[in-house]
Write an enzyme that holds these catalytic residues in place. Structure first.
Site, PDB file in Angstrom:
ATOM      1  N   HIS A   1       0.607  -1.479   0.118  1.00 49.18           N
ATOM      2  CA  HIS A   1       0.027  -0.194  -0.223  1.00 49.18           C
ATOM      3  C   HIS A   1       1.070   1.212   0.328  1.00 49.18           C
ATOM      4  CE1 HIS A   1      -3.989  -2.346   1.610  1.00 49.18           C
ATOM      5  NE2 HIS A   1      -2.637  -3.173   0.923  1.00 49.18           N
TER       6      HIS A   1
ATOM      7  N   HIS B   1      -2.113  -6.551  -3.267  1.00 50.37           N
ATOM      8  CA  HIS B   1      -2.873  -5.260  -3.633  1.00 50.37           C
ATOM      9  C   HIS B   1      -4.222  -5.636  -3.007  1.00 50.37           C
ATOM     10  CE1 HIS B   1      -5.045  -3.178  -5.545  1.00 50.37           C
ATOM     11  NE2 HIS B   1      -5.993  -3.332  -6.430  1.00 50.37           N
TER      12      HIS B   1
ATOM     13  N   ASP C   1      -2.027  -1.369 -10.526  1.00 54.63           N
ATOM     14  CA  ASP C   1      -2.625  -3.164 -10.347  1.00 54.63           C
ATOM     15  C   ASP C   1      -2.881  -3.635 -11.585  1.00 54.63           C
ATOM     16  OD1 ASP C   1      -3.100  -1.802  -8.079  1.00 54.63           O
ATOM     17  OD2 ASP C   1      -4.170  -0.931  -8.336  1.00 54.63           O
TER      18      ASP C   1
END
Ligand code: 0FX
Length: 249
Positions: free
Chosen positions: A79, A98, A133
């Site tokens: 994060h 993630h 991501d």
């Protein structure tokens, strides 16, 4: 040798930082000394989950990536709010932990979009590429969104799934002995602007009651003030949903 690898973890989440430190020290004593923890340049803002990282050294990954490339073998984003530059992800093994089930709802606050869209939620560990991501999946774990979850409960289940994945995969990641799979589709990416647009409620929007409940619970997260509408006098009125599951059916 595994012990000589240098791993940098960049985190802006105090809760996850403390969990990961604890897991490494308690369960992975051999590799724990390989890890260095830093926080990102943007982490100083006080948020619900930042407590616990104040003492970590700050790194500006957008500017200081050359020294990171020089000093470390593996870089893990736990994060980290900064996006890793292309040169870094192309030159080093960069791993993202993630809070979403890739490729569904990539980007910001996956549980919010999963509650509204009725699609899959969970946690993913993947290799980072130049897109957000995105990249080959090392492991993922799904979380069930219960009817009585707001964003907060869903998110906290996702954090648990992230730590399960960390425990199950970190030794293999450090030794380089892991397999990967490609995400089945491109999925969908949501930006912080997409999220902010969701927060502005339109009193004229027509939804079923179920859709309205889902939208409001997706935007309810503890003390955060998210969803709002503007009343006829121009006041900004925040809206939050509280859900309580009955003890009896
Ligand atoms: O660190 P993080 O849990 O995750 C976010 C992104 O969702 C993620 O895709 C990215 N990889 C990571 C670097 O940043 O976000 P957070 O700690 O800022 O917020 C945690 C949860 O709190 C969020 O999922 C929803 C809730 N929240 C947060 C803020 C700041 C709100 O409901 N309202 C808010 O204003």
């Amino acid at each position: 040798m595994v012990q000589q690898k240098k791993i940098l973890v960049i985190t802006d989440n105090g809760l996850l930082y403390n969990e990961v430190k604890h897991i490494l020290d308690a369960e992975f004593k051999e590799i724990a000394p390989c890890f260095t923890f830093k926080r990102s340049k943007n982490s100083s803002k006080k948020r619900l989950y930042t407590a616990g990282i104040e003492h970590l050294e700050e790194v500006n990954i957008k500017e200081d990536y050359a020294s990171v490339i020089h000093d470390f073998d593996i870089i893990i984003s736990l994060h980290c709010k900064q996006i890793f530059p292309s040169e870094l992800v192309n030159k080093k093994l960069c791993i993202n932990i993630h809070p979403g089930y890739n490729p569904y709802n990539r980007g910001w606050y996956p549980q919010v979009f999963a509650i509204i869209g009725g699609n899959r939620l969970g946690a993913t560990i993947h290799i980072m590429d130049e897109q957000v991501d995105h990249g080959a999946i090392i492991a993922r774990k799904e979380v069930t969104i219960k009817s009585y979850y707001t964003s907060k409960e869903a998110y906290e289940e996702v954090l648990k799934a992230e730590m399960d994945l960390f425990r199950e995969n970190i030794a293999q990641i450090v030794s380089g002995n892991f397999s990967i799979s490609n995400p089945e589709t491109e999925g969908e990416y949501h930006s912080i602007d997409d999220y902010n647009r969701l927060c502005q409620l339109n009193p004229d929007e027509k939804l079923t009651m179920g859709e309205a409940i889902d939208k409001l619970r997706a935007l309810s997260h503890g003390e955060y003030k998210n969803a709002y509408f503007i009343d006829k006098d121009g006041n900004k009125i925040y809206v939050k949903l509280e859900l309580t599951k009955s003890e009896t059916k």
